[in-house]
Design a protein around this motif. Structure first.
Motif, mmCIF file in Angstrom:
data_model
loop_
_atom_site.group_PDB
_atom_site.id
_atom_site.type_symbol
_atom_site.label_atom_id
_atom_site.label_comp_id
_atom_site.label_asym_id
_atom_site.label_seq_id
_atom_site.Cartn_x
_atom_site.Cartn_y
_atom_site.Cartn_z
ATOM 1 N N LEU A 173 0.673 -1.299 0.073
ATOM 2 C CA LEU A 173 0.028 0.095 -0.043
ATOM 3 C C LEU A 173 0.864 1.176 0.145
ATOM 4 O O LEU A 173 2.044 1.286 0.527
ATOM 5 C CB LEU A 173 -0.992 0.055 1.240
ATOM 6 N N GLU A 174 0.172 2.397 -0.599
ATOM 7 C CA GLU A 174 0.869 3.585 -0.522
ATOM 8 C C GLU A 174 0.610 4.146 0.919
ATOM 9 O O GLU A 174 -0.342 3.763 1.721
ATOM 10 C CB GLU A 174 0.117 4.661 -1.428
ATOM 11 N N PRO A 175 1.775 5.092 1.462
ATOM 12 C CA PRO A 175 1.546 5.385 2.894
ATOM 13 C C PRO A 175 0.369 6.071 3.181
ATOM 14 O O PRO A 175 -0.065 6.007 4.223
ATOM 15 C CB PRO A 175 2.642 6.312 2.949
ATOM 16 N N GLU A 176 -0.301 6.759 2.187
ATOM 17 C CA GLU A 176 -1.359 7.764 2.610
ATOM 18 C C GLU A 176 -2.797 6.898 2.617
ATOM 19 O O GLU A 176 -3.765 7.378 2.868
ATOM 20 C CB GLU A 176 -1.267 8.770 1.718
ATOM 21 N N MET A 177 -2.802 5.578 2.301
ATOM 22 C CA MET A 177 -3.973 4.797 2.302
ATOM 23 C C MET A 177 -4.539 4.355 3.436
ATOM 24 O O MET A 177 -3.620 4.074 4.398
ATOM 25 C CB MET A 177 -3.677 3.589 1.110
ATOM 26 N N VAL A 178 -5.705 3.953 3.640
ATOM 27 C CA VAL A 178 -6.067 3.616 4.899
ATOM 28 C C VAL A 178 -6.558 2.212 4.793
ATOM 29 O O VAL A 178 -7.175 1.872 3.786
ATOM 30 C CB VAL A 178 -7.244 4.418 5.259
ATOM 31 N N ALA A 179 -6.093 1.426 5.729
ATOM 32 C CA ALA A 179 -6.528 -0.085 5.736
ATOM 33 C C ALA A 179 -7.230 -0.376 7.055
ATOM 34 O O ALA A 179 -6.747 0.000 8.221
ATOM 35 C CB ALA A 179 -5.095 -0.878 5.632
ATOM 36 N N GLY A 180 -8.543 -0.963 6.927
ATOM 37 C CA GLY A 180 -9.141 -1.423 8.313
ATOM 38 C C GLY A 180 -9.755 -2.796 8.194
ATOM 39 O O GLY A 180 -9.715 -3.395 7.111
ATOM 40 N N ARG A 181 -9.853 -3.289 9.358
ATOM 41 C CA ARG A 181 -10.693 -4.775 9.305
ATOM 42 C C ARG A 181 -12.003 -4.503 9.854
ATOM 43 O O ARG A 181 -12.349 -3.871 10.727
ATOM 44 C CB ARG A 181 -9.801 -5.473 10.462
ATOM 45 N N LEU A 182 -12.995 -4.885 8.991
ATOM 46 C CA LEU A 182 -14.418 -4.836 9.017
ATOM 47 C C LEU A 182 -14.729 -5.745 10.137
ATOM 48 O O LEU A 182 -15.669 -5.638 10.792
ATOM 49 C CB LEU A 182 -15.231 -4.836 7.814
ATOM 50 N N GLY A 183 -13.989 -7.156 10.010
ATOM 51 C CA GLY A 183 -14.379 -8.149 10.972
ATOM 52 C C GLY A 183 -13.981 -9.497 10.291
ATOM 53 O O GLY A 183 -14.128 -9.516 8.932
ATOM 54 N N GLY A 184 -13.594 -10.513 11.019
ATOM 55 C CA GLY A 184 -13.318 -11.734 10.416
ATOM 56 C C GLY A 184 -12.248 -11.687 9.502
ATOM 57 O O GLY A 184 -11.288 -11.177 9.852
ATOM 58 N N GLU A 185 -12.490 -12.135 8.333
ATOM 59 C CA GLU A 185 -11.418 -12.194 7.228
ATOM 60 C C GLU A 185 -12.004 -10.944 6.310
ATOM 61 O O GLU A 185 -11.201 -11.159 5.068
ATOM 62 C CB GLU A 185 -11.322 -13.585 6.530
ATOM 63 N N GLU A 186 -12.625 -9.868 6.590
ATOM 64 C CA GLU A 186 -13.022 -8.915 5.450
ATOM 65 C C GLU A 186 -12.127 -7.665 6.108
ATOM 66 O O GLU A 186 -12.328 -7.149 7.063
ATOM 67 C CB GLU A 186 -14.407 -8.655 5.646
ATOM 68 N N PHE A 187 -11.812 -6.975 5.058
ATOM 69 C CA PHE A 187 -11.086 -5.836 4.950
ATOM 70 C C PHE A 187 -11.230 -4.635 4.196
ATOM 71 O O PHE A 187 -11.847 -4.831 3.159
ATOM 72 C CB PHE A 187 -9.397 -6.238 5.034
ATOM 73 N N ILE A 188 -10.898 -3.469 4.430
ATOM 74 C CA ILE A 188 -11.184 -2.502 3.606
ATOM 75 C C ILE A 188 -9.761 -1.688 3.182
ATOM 76 O O ILE A 188 -8.995 -1.336 4.255
ATOM 77 C CB ILE A 188 -12.100 -1.611 3.780
ATOM 78 N N VAL A 189 -9.605 -1.051 1.918
ATOM 79 C CA VAL A 189 -8.592 -0.079 1.889
ATOM 80 C C VAL A 189 -9.039 0.845 1.013
ATOM 81 O O VAL A 189 -9.790 0.752 -0.076
ATOM 82 C CB VAL A 189 -7.381 -0.981 1.176
ATOM 83 N N PHE A 190 -8.655 2.306 1.223
ATOM 84 C CA PHE A 190 -9.229 3.520 0.530
ATOM 85 C C PHE A 190 -8.264 4.079 0.661
ATOM 86 O O PHE A 190 -7.542 4.418 1.556
ATOM 87 C CB PHE A 190 -10.588 3.890 1.043
ATOM 88 N N GLY A 191 -8.267 5.192 -0.442
ATOM 89 C CA GLY A 191 -7.430 6.485 -0.600
ATOM 90 C C GLY A 191 -7.969 7.275 -1.674
ATOM 91 O O GLY A 191 -8.857 6.886 -2.513
ATOM 92 N N ALA A 192 -7.623 8.607 -1.865
ATOM 93 C CA ALA A 192 -7.989 9.258 -2.784
ATOM 94 C C ALA A 192 -7.019 9.715 -3.909
ATOM 95 O O ALA A 192 -7.269 10.651 -4.873
ATOM 96 C CB ALA A 192 -8.559 10.568 -2.301
ATOM 97 N N GLN A 193 -5.631 9.300 -3.669
ATOM 98 C CA GLN A 193 -4.492 9.920 -4.458
ATOM 99 C C GLN A 193 -4.454 9.089 -5.650
ATOM 100 O O GLN A 193 -3.704 9.668 -6.670
ATOM 101 C CB GLN A 193 -3.282 9.785 -3.563
ATOM 102 N N SER A 194 -4.985 8.156 -6.113
ATOM 103 C CA SER A 194 -4.615 7.231 -7.256
ATOM 104 C C SER A 194 -5.852 7.348 -8.093
ATOM 105 O O SER A 194 -6.906 7.597 -7.822
ATOM 106 C CB SER A 194 -4.512 5.598 -6.917
#
Length: 298
Positions: A204-225
């Motif tokens: 991931l790029e440094p400015e991106m946000v990574a989170g765990r929604l629960g269990g084995e599900e995750f999110i990654v988001f950002g606005a730079q790409s």
């Protein structure tokens, strides 16, 4: 230690290294209420500018915060907060200020956000940091937890409505993860999750946000790409996970795959929940389509 022998006698000379003073924790501010909750910004020789603009040392993406709201800096033996002509003002312990010395534990309000100042070597800083870590991060993976990642997503979405760059989001779900838990136990499953998230972090790029929604599900988001760059990132994640053996116990290793749904913020979306639903729809199609693939929402 130096040893000398004289006949039958042995003398010992002990060399004691010089005592080193423990390194003091630097001064810092921590967001304790509002967007970026839990984020810590240290104050060194360069003034810390707080505001909404991307060039600030502490970026708070909220409309109540001016682009360059205030700055905190060292002035001799003390630290000072200075308002930079903000619309909504800067407050210390409830009092609006233009230029004010800060003491350890002071509360600084910037727009609708509240921060806490910790001076150099503050005894409270470490304890407060530990509490915030428990409130903000997922204990197992180190990603932001569900509550924090959802809150950050909402603020990033609101910012994307007024900024030229649009928010991009992917939802990642490990395929057949129930089988991993069934075969290797929940401890083995946890090891896979730790290995998976550590792998994703490296991509991931440094400015991106990574989170765990629960269990084995995750999110990654950002606005730079761009859309193309974000899709390429998702493909790198998918391919790297597929090609990597993740560690279990006793030297055993396991290959897993991941399905990914992607969505891009659009003018028709009213809330961050709309963006999440769009990405989730893509994830569902990726699962139904055979897993280990990426689907972008329409």
């Amino acid at each position: 230690m130096v040893v000398r022998r004289k006949g039958q006698q042995t003398t010992t000379k002990v060399v004691v290294p010089p005592t080193q003073k423990p390194k003091r924790e630097p001064a810092c501010v921590v967001v304790i209420n509002g967007p970026q909750f839990g984020v810590e910004a240290r104050i060194d020789t360069t003034p810390l500018v707080i505001g909404r603009a991307d060039d600030c040392g502490l970026v708070i993406a909220n409309s109540s915060v001016s682009r360059h709201h205030c700055r905190v800096f060292r002035d001799g033996e003390e630290f000072v907060v200075e308002d930079l002509g903000s619309t909504n003002g800067s407050y210390v312990n409830g009092e609006r200020v233009q230029h004010r010395s800060l003491r350890d534990g002071d509360r600084l309000r910037v727009g609708n956000c509240e921060l806490k100042f910790f001076g150099e070597g503050s005894s409270e800083a470490g304890y407060h940091r530990e509490l915030l870590n428990h409130a903000v991060y997922d204990e197992l993976t180190g990603f932001y937890n569900r509550r924090q990642s959802r809150e950050m997503l909402e603020h990033a979405f609101d910012r994307g409505r007024s900024e030229p760059s649009r928010l991009r989001l992917m939802i990642l779900d490990l395929d057949h993860f129930k089988q991993v838990n069934d075969r290797h136990g929940h401890f083995g499953g946890d090891r896979v999750l730790v290995g998976f998230t550590a792998l994703v972090k490296t991509l991931l790029e440094p400015e991106m946000v990574a989170g765990r929604l629960g269990g084995e599900e995750f999110i990654v988001f950002g606005a730079q790409s761009s859309e193309r760059e974000f899709r390429a990132l998702a493909e790198r994640v998918r391919a790297t996970v597929e090609q990597t053996e993740l560690p279990l116990d006793d030297g055993a290793r396991l290959r897993v795959t991941v399905s990914i749904g992607i969505a891009h913020q659009s003018a028709e979306m009213l809330t961050a929940a709309d963006l999440l639903r769009a990405a989730d729809a893509g994830l569902y199609k990726a699962k139904v389509g055979g897993r280990n693939r990426i689907v972008e929402s329409d």
